[in-house]
Design an enzyme around this catalytic site. Structure first.
Site, PDB file in Angstrom:
ATOM      1  N   GLY A 231       0.782  -1.227   0.000  1.00 42.84           N
ATOM      2  CA  GLY A 231       0.000   0.000   0.000  1.00 42.84           C
ATOM      3  C   GLY A 231       0.819   1.284   0.000  1.00 42.84           C
ATOM      4  CB  SER A 232       4.296   2.179  -0.907  1.00 46.93           C
ATOM      5  OG  SER A 232       4.392   1.732  -2.248  1.00 46.93           O
TER       6      SER A 232
ATOM      7  CG  HIS B  39       0.256  -3.284 -15.378  1.00 44.51           C
ATOM      8  ND1 HIS B  39      -0.031  -4.421 -14.648  1.00 44.51           N
ATOM      9  CD2 HIS B  39       1.185  -3.638 -16.299  1.00 44.51           C
ATOM     10  CE1 HIS B  39       0.698  -5.416 -15.121  1.00 44.51           C
ATOM     11  NE2 HIS B  39       1.440  -4.975 -16.116  1.00 44.51           N
TER      12      HIS B  39
ATOM     13  CG  ASP C  78      -3.206  -5.550 -16.182  1.00 45.43           C
ATOM     14  OD1 ASP C  78      -2.527  -6.571 -16.032  1.00 45.43           O
ATOM     15  OD2 ASP C  78      -3.543  -4.778 -15.260  1.00 45.43           O
TER      16      ASP C  78
ATOM     17  CD  GLU D 217       4.275   1.854  -9.192  1.00 49.64           C
ATOM     18  OE1 GLU D 217       4.648   1.802  -8.014  1.00 49.64           O
ATOM     19  OE2 GLU D 217       3.944   0.857  -9.841  1.00 49.64           O
TER      20      GLU D 217
HETATM   21  C1  GRF Z   1       2.869  -1.259  -7.676  1.00 53.11           C
HETATM   22  O1  GRF Z   1       4.089  -1.543  -8.343  1.00 53.11           O
HETATM   23  C2  GRF Z   1       1.748  -1.139  -8.676  1.00 53.11           C
HETATM   24  O2  GRF Z   1       2.163  -0.663  -9.948  1.00 53.11           O
HETATM   25  C3  GRF Z   1       1.267  -2.548  -8.822  1.00 53.11           C
HETATM   26  O3  GRF Z   1       1.409  -3.134  -7.551  1.00 53.11           O
HETATM   27  C4  GRF Z   1       2.427  -2.431  -6.822  1.00 53.11           C
HETATM   28  C5  GRF Z   1       1.790  -1.985  -5.544  1.00 53.11           C
HETATM   29  O4  GRF Z   1       2.768  -1.539  -4.676  1.00 53.11           O
HETATM   30  N1  GRF Z   1      -0.109  -2.587  -9.285  1.00 53.11           N
HETATM   31  P1  GRF Z   1       2.247  -0.891  -3.287  1.00 53.11           P
HETATM   32  O5  GRF Z   1       1.378  -1.931  -2.615  1.00 53.11           O
HETATM   33  O6  GRF Z   1       1.484   0.345  -3.631  1.00 53.11           O
HETATM   34  O7  GRF Z   1       3.517  -0.611  -2.508  1.00 53.11           O
END
Ligand code: GRF
Length: 188
Positions: A12-13, A104, A145, A174
């Site tokens: 959940g970062s 994604h 996706d 992200e």
């Molecule tokens: C991220 O790399 C996102 O692109 C993918 O899953 C990962 C989630 O990372 N869908 P986090 O849980 O938000 O740290």
């Protein structure tokens, strides 16, 4: 006020990053964080962020209205999938038509689809000796996706990169872009 729900299955970062981005924007509220695993670390993050959370089972998600009812209870207007690993059932797609976005960690349509998540994606990209990768933010439909792409950003891959260093580069993209693209999608 647009009330946003975030779905996650793991750390959940991204969810935390999004919540922090919207914290001082009073037209928006991160009103609910949902997870399909009771031990998902995103639930700890929700508690620390004082955001209500809700845990459901894969079976409940696919075969009941329990999640939709919870979203309605919280008056949710928009849904963000941030590291959420389940396919979204059509009842939820229909209830939130063109109001669900996903991120994604690759340049769709490449390296997408069932089983392509997290390190699986980066391992494949490195094994195939790609010279670039990136992120894709897209609307969600019934298939993994495959929804309309909203935004993509790229990063170069050097011969020194491995799956872990690529994952770090992808996370940087992200955190930089996902919140503002969500805001743009909501504003239309
Ligand atoms: C991220 O790399 C996102 O692109 C993918 O899953 C990962 C989630 O990372 N869908 P986090 O849980 O938000 O740290």
């Amino acid at each position: 006020m647009t009330r946003i729900a975030i779905f996650a299955s793991g750390s959940g970062s991204n969810a935390q990053n999004i919540a922090e981005y919207f914290a001082d924007k009073n037209e928006f509220s991160i009103s609910l964080i949902l997870a399909n695993k009771p031990d998902a670390y995103v639930l700890n993050r929700a508690k620390n962020l004082n955001i209500p959370s809700f845990v459901f089972t894969n079976k409940e998600f696919q075969t009941s209205e329990i999640v939709i009812n919870k979203l309605k209870e919280h008056k949710i207007d928009f849904i963000v999938l941030a590291g959420f690993l389940l396919k979204v059932p059509s009842n939820l797609i229909n209830a939130f038509n063109n109001k669900i976005v996903n991120i994604h960690p690759a340049l769709l349509p490449n390296y997408g689809g069932k089983g392509m998540y997290g390190m699986n994606v980066h391992n494949s990209v490195i094994e195939n000796k790609e010279t670039e990768s990136g992120i894709t933010i897209h609307y969600v439909n019934e298939n993994y996706d495959e929804g309309q792409i909203i935004f993509q950003a790229k990063t170069l891959i050097t011969p020194n990169d491995d799956a872990e260093s690529l994952a770090s580069k992808i996370h940087i993209l992200e955190y930089k872009y996902f919140p503002e693209i969500i805001e743009g999608a909501i504003r239309g």
